[in-house]
Design a protein around this motif. Structure first.
Motif, PDB file in Angstrom:
ATOM      1  N   PRO A  80     -10.262  -7.321 -13.389  1.00  0.00           N
ATOM      2  CA  PRO A  80      -9.886  -6.080 -12.716  1.00  0.00           C
ATOM      3  C   PRO A  80      -9.055  -5.185 -13.637  1.00  0.00           C
ATOM      4  O   PRO A  80      -8.467  -5.653 -14.611  1.00  0.00           O
ATOM      5  CB  PRO A  80      -9.032  -6.558 -11.536  1.00  0.00           C
ATOM      6  CG  PRO A  80      -9.033  -8.046 -11.564  1.00  0.00           C
ATOM      7  CD  PRO A  80      -9.496  -8.477 -12.911  1.00  0.00           C
ATOM      8  N   GLY A  81      -9.029  -3.904 -13.292  1.00  0.00           N
ATOM      9  CA  GLY A  81      -8.194  -2.971 -14.037  1.00  0.00           C
ATOM     10  C   GLY A  81      -6.731  -3.099 -13.666  1.00  0.00           C
ATOM     11  O   GLY A  81      -6.343  -3.970 -12.892  1.00  0.00           O
ATOM     12  N   SER A  82      -5.937  -2.189 -14.217  1.00  0.00           N
ATOM     13  CA  SER A  82      -4.491  -2.218 -14.006  1.00  0.00           C
ATOM     14  C   SER A  82      -3.974  -0.794 -13.887  1.00  0.00           C
ATOM     15  O   SER A  82      -4.541   0.134 -14.470  1.00  0.00           O
ATOM     16  CB  SER A  82      -3.839  -2.912 -15.203  1.00  0.00           C
ATOM     17  OG  SER A  82      -2.441  -2.805 -15.142  1.00  0.00           O
ATOM     18  N   LEU A  83      -2.901  -0.609 -13.123  1.00  0.00           N
ATOM     19  CA  LEU A  83      -2.275   0.721 -13.059  1.00  0.00           C
ATOM     20  C   LEU A  83      -1.393   0.973 -14.283  1.00  0.00           C
ATOM     21  O   LEU A  83      -1.100   2.126 -14.629  1.00  0.00           O
ATOM     22  CB  LEU A  83      -1.430   0.858 -11.790  1.00  0.00           C
ATOM     23  CG  LEU A  83      -2.190   0.840 -10.460  1.00  0.00           C
ATOM     24  CD1 LEU A  83      -1.222   1.040  -9.295  1.00  0.00           C
ATOM     25  CD2 LEU A  83      -3.263   1.934 -10.426  1.00  0.00           C
ATOM     26  N   GLU A  84      -0.954  -0.107 -14.911  1.00  0.00           N
ATOM     27  CA  GLU A  84      -0.014   0.004 -16.028  1.00  0.00           C
ATOM     28  C   GLU A  84      -0.595   0.886 -17.134  1.00  0.00           C
ATOM     29  O   GLU A  84      -1.715   0.664 -17.596  1.00  0.00           O
ATOM     30  CB  GLU A  84       0.291  -1.404 -16.562  1.00  0.00           C
ATOM     31  CG  GLU A  84       1.519  -1.447 -17.434  1.00  0.00           C
ATOM     32  CD  GLU A  84       2.022  -2.871 -17.650  1.00  0.00           C
ATOM     33  OE1 GLU A  84       1.941  -3.699 -16.729  1.00  0.00           O
ATOM     34  OE2 GLU A  84       2.492  -3.148 -18.770  1.00  0.00           O
ATOM     35  N   LYS A 133      -8.176  -2.495  -8.610  1.00  0.00           N
ATOM     36  CA  LYS A 133      -8.526  -3.923  -8.542  1.00  0.00           C
ATOM     37  C   LYS A 133      -9.947  -4.133  -8.020  1.00  0.00           C
ATOM     38  O   LYS A 133     -10.400  -5.266  -7.937  1.00  0.00           O
ATOM     39  CB  LYS A 133      -7.540  -4.665  -7.627  1.00  0.00           C
ATOM     40  CG  LYS A 133      -6.102  -4.657  -8.121  1.00  0.00           C
ATOM     41  CD  LYS A 133      -5.955  -5.388  -9.441  1.00  0.00           C
ATOM     42  CE  LYS A 133      -4.552  -5.258  -9.981  1.00  0.00           C
ATOM     43  NZ  LYS A 133      -4.461  -5.594 -11.417  1.00  0.00           N
ATOM     44  N   LEU A 166      -4.294   0.736  -5.753  1.00  0.00           N
ATOM     45  CA  LEU A 166      -4.512  -0.677  -6.097  1.00  0.00           C
ATOM     46  C   LEU A 166      -5.886  -1.145  -5.629  1.00  0.00           C
ATOM     47  O   LEU A 166      -6.573  -1.883  -6.335  1.00  0.00           O
ATOM     48  CB  LEU A 166      -3.395  -1.535  -5.500  1.00  0.00           C
ATOM     49  CG  LEU A 166      -2.039  -1.359  -6.203  1.00  0.00           C
ATOM     50  CD1 LEU A 166      -0.893  -1.886  -5.345  1.00  0.00           C
ATOM     51  CD2 LEU A 166      -2.040  -2.058  -7.568  1.00  0.00           C
TER      52      LEU A 166
END
Lengths: 316, 316
Positions: free
Chosen positions: B135-139, B116, B112
């Motif tokens: 920000p990016g995402s893990l999804e 993020k 994370l």
């Protein structure tokens, strides 16, 4: 009732990106504006406004008589709802069910940063120090989620994966069954007193404005962590500043503020127990918001009911 | 077979804490040592050694003839297994099923942090800058877990909560059914080539030593992130250093190293795309390890089979 393809006005700092997305998705009449003056110029004939922070007073002007629907690009819509001059025949919609994933990731990024003391690890690395210690754990800790809408629900789900105890507060009693203990607006003090982590995901309404005041903050455990991903005005910011200065083991993670951007001079920036982020936990990405809007537009054209319609009395 | 309460030697930097715990739990004969010399002094008559990094050559000495069982306080046991002089009648056990929770929290703290871009947010705050970005995402990202023992399994569970695509590699084929795609030791290059995040939780054995070399590192996506919570020697450290210098969008999160503590002079400390932590992702907490040991001790006294027995041929 089938309506012809309506005229759309996009009011946004990156309005062109939205306009491009909409044209790619079959919208033929799309105009853009970034200032109230530009908006006023384009309002005549406009039926739909897609916007973030639309200058709401324009909607009461004769130039806006054709506007039937305003779609906000965000989940929070308090600035529009609070303007009583907006004609009642204008439908307001907000984005729903799109922010839970991103916002819950943000929340857990900071919960883990806090419990693992990542700042200490970053600082040790900068000094080439092998600073071995026993980090904490989220397991068994108590998280309290205030607001159990789609964002709160996703935070609860992730809290389960981290084996936390999950408490929740919702004004309507919604989703009371997904938490271990449920509280209502009458129980704020009891609710916060048992928490290791308090997460605010509430909408801003007359009922929730300034609900977190000095009294509530002092009812929290002295080493608790408060995360606000709702609205800045849920908290009395001056009270929070005082309490954070007094209680140095209390931590606050703040993505939203009473006034945004946060003033350069605001003392919150430099408190050692505060993390400040610039309202980015639930970004309104053009493609995600665009898809939501295009789906709603299809419903509008077909005469079906829209998603995310705001109840102006309730406030969200 | 019921044995009398055996003589225990604790070899650990905080040996007294363990000794205190064991006495509270009914162990009557507990000695402590922190140096090989002290250990040698106390070995005669000792039946059980509870230890981290026990000087294994002592076990082949006549003074250690009474030792029947060595319990490691950690999950990794490569330093003991690799010493062929340890008599075959000495049973080696390691802690199992205790590290998944803590290590998976560590892994997600850094996943994370990375997606993020928390360092950018911390730096903006230090400069009082309202630096809004998406920000990016893990999804939807692909995580690959190498090693599907109890630690890997817990990482997989949390990855599901973040809606990631989960790939896995296990040498034995164990737990192949819990991942979306499963790979074996023959498939390393294909395995790593599709990953956004590669997590190493493997034990160190002859088969896994230096399995991550330049070739494998260059097969990874250029913006991928490697997390090592297994053992330092899974990776050819020199290769990793070179590749991290060349591929500046590659990120490494390293909790374990070929030599610990990591030398002050090691250039890894200061690479901007590396996070260094001092082997603390899965802390051997006295009470957790103590409970595991006391349960095993009960089994030992009752003549039942122990938990976490190491297969010396397999290496873990």
């Amino acid at each position: 009732m089938n309506k012809a393809m309506p005229n759309i006005l996009v009011y946004y700092n990156e309005a062109e990106k939205f306009a491009e997305f909409l044209k790619e998705h079959g919208c033929t009449s799309v105009k853009t504006a970034k200032t109230p003056e530009e908006a006023l110029l384009h309002l005549p004939g406009t039926e739909i406004v897609l916007s973030w922070n639309f200058p709401s007073h324009l909607l009461a002007q004769p130039e806006a008589a054709s506007v039937q629907w305003v779609q906000s690009t965000g989940a929070g819509i308090d600035s529009l709802v609070s303007d009583r001059t907006i004609p009642q025949n204008v439908v307001l919609t907000r984005i729903v069910d799109q922010f839970g994933g991103m916002i819950s990731e943000y929340v857990f990024a900071y919960l883990l940063l806090h419990c693992k003391d990542i700042p200490r690890l970053l600082s040790a690395q900068a000094n080439r120090e092998w600073d071995k210690f026993s980090p904490g754990s989220l397991e068994g800790k108590v998280i309290g989620v205030a607001g159990l809408g789609s964002i709160g629900v996703e935070i609860v789900k992730k809290a389960r994966a981290f084996h936390m105890k999950v408490h929740g507060l919702s004004l309507s009693g919604k989703n009371a069954d997904i938490v271990d203990r449920h509280f209502t607006a009458a129980d704020w003090k009891t609710f916060v007193s048992e928490l290791d982590y308090l997460i605010l995901t509430l909408p801003l309404t007359n009922e929730t404005r300034h609900v977190i005041n000095r009294d509530i903050l002092l009812s929290m455990k002295s080493n608790a962590c408060l995360v606000n991903v709702g609205r800045g005005s849920l908290i009395v910011e001056r009270d929070m500043l005082e309490v954070l200065k007094e209680q140095q083991h209390l931590t606050a993670v703040l993505d939203v503020f009473e006034k945004e951007p946060l003033d350069k001079e605001n003392p919150l920036w430099s408190l050692p127990n505060v993390y400040i982020t610039p309202h980015l936990s639930g970004p309104s990405k053009v493609d995600e918001v665009g898809r939501f809007f295009v789906d709603n537009l299809r419903r509008f054209v077909q005469g079906s009911s829209l998603q995310g319609v705001v109840d102006r009395e309730r406030g969200y």
